[in-house]
Design a protein around this motif. Structure first.
Motif, PDB file in Angstrom:
ATOM      1  N   LYS A 179       0.841  -1.204   0.000  1.00  0.00           N
ATOM      2  CA  LYS A 179       0.000   0.000   0.000  1.00  0.00           C
ATOM      3  C   LYS A 179       0.866   1.239   0.000  1.00  0.00           C
ATOM      4  O   LYS A 179       0.575   2.218  -0.663  1.00  0.00           O
ATOM      5  CB  LYS A 179      -0.898   0.003   1.237  1.00  0.00           C
ATOM      6  N   GLY A 201      -5.070   1.450   6.701  1.00  0.00           N
ATOM      7  CA  GLY A 201      -6.321   0.828   6.266  1.00  0.00           C
ATOM      8  C   GLY A 201      -7.252   1.827   5.631  1.00  0.00           C
ATOM      9  O   GLY A 201      -7.844   1.564   4.601  1.00  0.00           O
ATOM     10  N   VAL A 205      -9.097   3.988   1.341  1.00  0.00           N
ATOM     11  CA  VAL A 205     -10.519   3.819   1.085  1.00  0.00           C
ATOM     12  C   VAL A 205     -11.036   4.906   0.167  1.00  0.00           C
ATOM     13  O   VAL A 205     -12.071   4.763  -0.462  1.00  0.00           O
ATOM     14  CB  VAL A 205     -11.286   3.809   2.425  1.00  0.00           C
ATOM     15  N   VAL A 208     -11.877   3.943  -3.211  1.00  0.00           N
ATOM     16  CA  VAL A 208     -13.090   3.180  -3.443  1.00  0.00           C
ATOM     17  C   VAL A 208     -14.246   4.083  -3.809  1.00  0.00           C
ATOM     18  O   VAL A 208     -15.316   3.618  -4.153  1.00  0.00           O
ATOM     19  CB  VAL A 208     -13.452   2.386  -2.173  1.00  0.00           C
ATOM     20  N   VAL A 211     -16.172   3.266  -7.069  1.00  0.00           N
ATOM     21  CA  VAL A 211     -17.015   2.074  -7.043  1.00  0.00           C
ATOM     22  C   VAL A 211     -18.169   2.268  -6.084  1.00  0.00           C
ATOM     23  O   VAL A 211     -19.273   1.772  -6.302  1.00  0.00           O
ATOM     24  CB  VAL A 211     -16.232   0.827  -6.617  1.00  0.00           C
ATOM     25  N   ALA A 212     -17.872   3.012  -5.018  1.00  0.00           N
ATOM     26  CA  ALA A 212     -18.940   3.239  -4.048  1.00  0.00           C
ATOM     27  C   ALA A 212     -20.082   3.993  -4.704  1.00  0.00           C
ATOM     28  O   ALA A 212     -21.261   3.706  -4.451  1.00  0.00           O
ATOM     29  CB  ALA A 212     -18.399   4.019  -2.858  1.00  0.00           C
ATOM     30  N   ILE A 215     -22.129   1.643  -6.791  1.00  0.00           N
ATOM     31  CA  ILE A 215     -22.996   0.785  -5.981  1.00  0.00           C
ATOM     32  C   ILE A 215     -24.172   1.579  -5.451  1.00  0.00           C
ATOM     33  O   ILE A 215     -25.306   1.086  -5.422  1.00  0.00           O
ATOM     34  CB  ILE A 215     -22.184   0.154  -4.823  1.00  0.00           C
TER      35      ILE A 215
ATOM     36  N   ILE B  22     -16.749  -3.290   2.337  1.00  0.00           N
ATOM     37  CA  ILE B  22     -15.648  -2.894   1.458  1.00  0.00           C
ATOM     38  C   ILE B  22     -14.461  -3.768   1.833  1.00  0.00           C
ATOM     39  O   ILE B  22     -14.116  -3.874   3.007  1.00  0.00           O
ATOM     40  CB  ILE B  22     -15.264  -1.416   1.661  1.00  0.00           C
ATOM     41  N   ASN B  24     -10.390  -5.296   0.551  1.00  0.00           N
ATOM     42  CA  ASN B  24      -9.282  -5.062  -0.386  1.00  0.00           C
ATOM     43  C   ASN B  24      -9.002  -6.326  -1.180  1.00  0.00           C
ATOM     44  O   ASN B  24      -9.646  -7.363  -0.984  1.00  0.00           O
ATOM     45  CB  ASN B  24      -8.046  -4.573   0.365  1.00  0.00           C
ATOM     46  N   ILE B  30     -12.376  -4.071   5.063  1.00  0.00           N
ATOM     47  CA  ILE B  30     -11.969  -2.810   5.687  1.00  0.00           C
ATOM     48  C   ILE B  30     -13.148  -2.158   6.383  1.00  0.00           C
ATOM     49  O   ILE B  30     -13.035  -1.638   7.474  1.00  0.00           O
ATOM     50  CB  ILE B  30     -11.414  -1.865   4.617  1.00  0.00           C
ATOM     51  N   ARG B  31     -14.292  -2.148   5.690  1.00  0.00           N
ATOM     52  CA  ARG B  31     -15.478  -1.586   6.314  1.00  0.00           C
ATOM     53  C   ARG B  31     -16.580  -2.606   6.154  1.00  0.00           C
ATOM     54  O   ARG B  31     -16.699  -3.242   5.113  1.00  0.00           O
ATOM     55  CB  ARG B  31     -15.929  -0.309   5.603  1.00  0.00           C
ATOM     56  N   MET B  88     -16.385  -3.857  -3.495  1.00  0.00           N
ATOM     57  CA  MET B  88     -17.425  -3.410  -2.581  1.00  0.00           C
ATOM     58  C   MET B  88     -18.674  -4.245  -2.827  1.00  0.00           C
ATOM     59  O   MET B  88     -19.011  -4.532  -3.973  1.00  0.00           O
ATOM     60  CB  MET B  88     -17.725  -1.953  -2.879  1.00  0.00           C
TER      61      MET B  88
END
Lengths: 627, 96
Positions: A179, A201, A205, A208, A211-212, A215, B22, B24, B30-31, B88
């Motif tokens: 990462k 972590g 995010v 994302v 993609v979030a 969704i 979510i 990886n 992660i969530r 996700m």
């Protein structure tokens, strides 16, 4: 079976006195040397039987004590050397007692003697006194604390567990290193501060987010599946039986909770992404101004806006650049204009006018993008109640994020030429540029007049139309026909004009102050208007010249409609109200009629047909006028 | 980070949504708004499915890209989106 030789073999057996049960390798911890050391000498004593007896030697201390205290009446000690035996037969104590004879007497004598022997005290002068102090009352005091919370934890620790744990740790370490490498590549996206503060972590995010979003859209579409289906496929079949009237089918409603107290003051569709539209929020209540917001919604996600830009002052108008759909010009209540770039991540405009750069002194009512000027700088115009129509040019853009807009004050169409006593500056309330003729534009004013102006003539109007008795809320040129424009006002009227003629072609009284009017992009004879009494009116002049083909209430009570816009390609309209809600409605087929072509005739191209349609209408009107 | 969390919150608040996860690319969540056991199960089972789907698309048309995968079951709908590093999952009960 053993062989005879082995049978004759002599085997020696040794008997010894060792205890077979005694331990042979006892080990004892030596504190001196801090080592376990073997004990060499092991005890081989084996006790087979032990019984404790109760015989005492007569001369021992314990025996003497016992004789004095524990001799019961009727029993006497038989004097036998060595051993003291209690018997139960009464025996005369010959020479020691004075009284003889009775059995009782020797008993009492012996008891007296016992007592006497027990206490050898002074017979003549002895007094015993005893006293006792009060004992302090004892009180018990105790205290108890709450015991710390305890959890029983149990686990097994064997080789497998240890191995697994080590492997997991290795894996997480590897992933952290990976990462770190990937975030180093994307340095331009993150602040250096952010990288160090966030743990590994969560910092990733943010990637994302895309993609979030997808969704989220899918989930919302699932919830609103029926609306999406309606939007795409539903056509009201009953329109065939409804004569010529049409209906509006409500689809999604778009709201944002943080903006609930504001009203929708501007709506604009995006030309490039036809599901995206911009909503400007502010307040028409001049006493209460509570900030504003610029929101962008997509039809694909009706629950949450795509972009949110809060503003300090209420927004009154906005326009999205027709070609560069990420540039949005906004006019504010406080007279400023600003340009937002949707591609930027900041919430601030990339350009904003200030007092020094000549911002308006009154609310800006309309902004409109223009074609680029000679230097390929972007330009837009704004009109405000302070009587100025101003052109703003964007210079030093793209690379430098400068806050200054250089503007050139173009026309100042003030009405002061006639009245010299009062500085009658006419307050502009609406503006629209001709679709084809670049320099021609219309300005509507608060006095109800409409001026036709040209960018080249800065001091004079080309034409004045006495349009309305109240402020002209909107003027709009027809999308197809070059001579027609429409105007609406709070005096309940919507008027359609030919700009060569000073009187309106059509006048419609809608029974309530008209908030906004808009031409349909697919037809030259269809337009829609919203009134404060919650109605949307749709007119098609080619079908009915005197009445609308749809009057429909679209919102609940006490909500006023403020703006309306047609979508460029989809058959839907969006309507804004004073509760910061935008309602989308689908036009039924009757409202979208295209000119029919007779069989055998060639179908003329869309815009030409529209122009022809309009001309036919106008011809019908003008003939009686000529008379 | 905050906006993703916001999106997760909004998703969870939507009608019918049972869970959002979510994770990886290594399969570590992660969530998640579900309990750990379910999360781990979903992630462990969905990951190979994703790999297969992406591979399939690649073989069919190398220029094409995976956007999302929807698995509609009798009880609910599982929506899976993925990008290079993360994927996700949202589980939603479809509107009746």
């Amino acid at each position: 079976h053993l062989k005879s030789a082995e049978l004759k073999e002599e085997i020696t057996r040794v008997l010894n006195a060792n205890n077979p049960h005694a331990p042979k390798n006892l080990v004892r911890y030596s504190f001196k040397e801090r080592v376990y050391k073997p004990v060499t000498a092991v005890d081989h004593l084996a006790v087979h039987f032990a019984l404790e007896g109760n015989l005492l030697h007569k001369e021992s201390d314990e025996a003497r004590r016992l004789t004095i205290f524990q001799l019961p009446p009727g029993m006497s000690a038989i004097k036998n050397p060595g051993v003291l035996i209690w018997t139960t037969t009464p025996v005369e104590d010959g020479g020691e007692s004075e009284e003889t004879g009775d059995e009782d007497k020797p008993r009492s004598a012996s008891s007296k003697r016992r007592k006497r022997e027990a206490k050898i005290t002074n017979q003549f002068n002895f007094s015993e006194r005893a006293g006792q102090t009060r004992n302090n009352p004892s009180r018990e005091r105790s205290c108890q604390t709450e015991p710390p919370p305890r959890i029983t934890f149990s686990d097994s620790a064997n080789q497998w567990e240890i191995y697994d744990a080590y492997l997991e740790k290795l894996q997480t370490q590897d992933s952290i290193e990976k990462k770190k490498k990937s975030t180093v590549e994307k340095k331009e996206d993150f602040d250096v501060k952010k990288k160090s503060l966030l743990d590994s972590g969560s910092e990733d995010v943010t990637q994302v987010a895309e993609v979030a979003k997808i969704i989220e859209r899918i989930v919302i579409q699932n919830t609103m599946d029926d609306i999406a289906q309606d939007f795409k496929y539903f056509e009201d079949a009953s329109d065939e039986f409804r004569d010529q009237e049409g209906t509006l089918l409500p689809l999604w409603t778009f709201q944002y909770e943080k903006a609930r107290h504001l009203s929708v003051t501007a709506l604009c569709w995006n030309n490039k992404y036809q599901d995206l539209f911009a909503v400007g929020l502010g307040s028409y209540d001049f006493g209460k101004q509570a900030g504003g917001m610029l929101l962008f919604f997509s039809l694909k996600n009706s629950a949450f806006p795509e972009h949110i830009y809060p503003t300090a002052s209420g927004i009154l108008c906005l326009d999205i650049h027709p070609q560069l759909s990420y540039l949005v010009a906004v006019g504010f209540y406080d007279g400023c204009v600003a340009v937002y770039n949707l591609k930027e991540q900041t919430r601030d405009p990339v350009y904003k006018s200030t007092a020094s750069t000549g911002k308006h002194t009154d609310p800006v009512w309309q902004v409109r993008w223009q074609n680029d000027d000679m230097d390929n700088n972007h330009m837009f115009c704004s009109v405000s109640s302070d009587g100025r129509v101003v052109t703003w040019t964007l210079v030093k853009n793209e690379l430098m994020s400068s806050d200054i807009i250089r503007l050139s004050v173009k026309g100042a169409p003030s009405d002061g030429s006639e009245d010299s006593q009062m500085t009658a500056v006419s307050h502009g309330t609406s503006l629209d540029f001709h679709k084809q003729i670049d320099y021609l534009f219309l300005v509507g004013t608060e006095e109800g007049k409409i001026y036709k102006c040209s960018k080249t003539y800065s001091s004079q109007f080309l034409e004045t139309y006495d349009a309305h008795r109240m402020p002209v809320d909107t003027v709009k040129w027809n999308h197809f026909h070059p001579r027609i424009f429409i105007s609406c006002s709070s005096d309940w009227n919507v008027k359609i004009w030919d700009h060569t003629i000073k009187t309106p072609m059509f006048t419609f009284d809608l029974g309530s102050p008209v908030g906004d009017v808009c031409w349909a992009p697919y037809s030259s004879t269809i337009f829609a208007a919203v009134t404060i009494d919650r109605k949307v009116h749709v007119f098609d002049l080619s079908i009915n010249k005197f009445e609308g083909i749809c009057h429909q209430i679209v919102v609940a009570k006490k909500i006023r409609l403020t703006h309306i816009e047609f979508n460029p390609i989809h058959p839907i309209i969006i309507v804004g109200d004073d509760r910061a809600t935008v309602t989308s409605l689908k036009l039924s087929p009757n409202l979208r009629k295209k000119p029919k072509s007779k069989k055998g005739q060639e179908l003329p191209k869309g815009s030409e047909a529209e122009v022809l349609k309009m001309d036919r209408l106008l011809a019908l009107l003008r003939e009686p006028e000529l008379d | 980070m905050a906006e993703v969390d916001e999106i997760v919150k909004r998703l969870q608040a939507q009608k019918g949504v049972e869970g959002v996860i979510i994770a990886n690319s290594e399969g570590i969540a992660i969530r998640s708004t579900l309990e750990d056991q379910h999360t781990v199960q979903y992630v462990a089972l969905i990951q190979p499915l994703l790999v297969k789907a992406k591979k399939m698309l690649q073989e069919m048309d190398p220029s094409d890209d995976f956007t999302y995968l929807r698995v509609r079951t009798e009880k609910n709908e599982i929506i899976i989106t993925a990008d290079k590093e993360y994927f996700m999952v949202a589980i939603q009960k479809p509107a009746p």
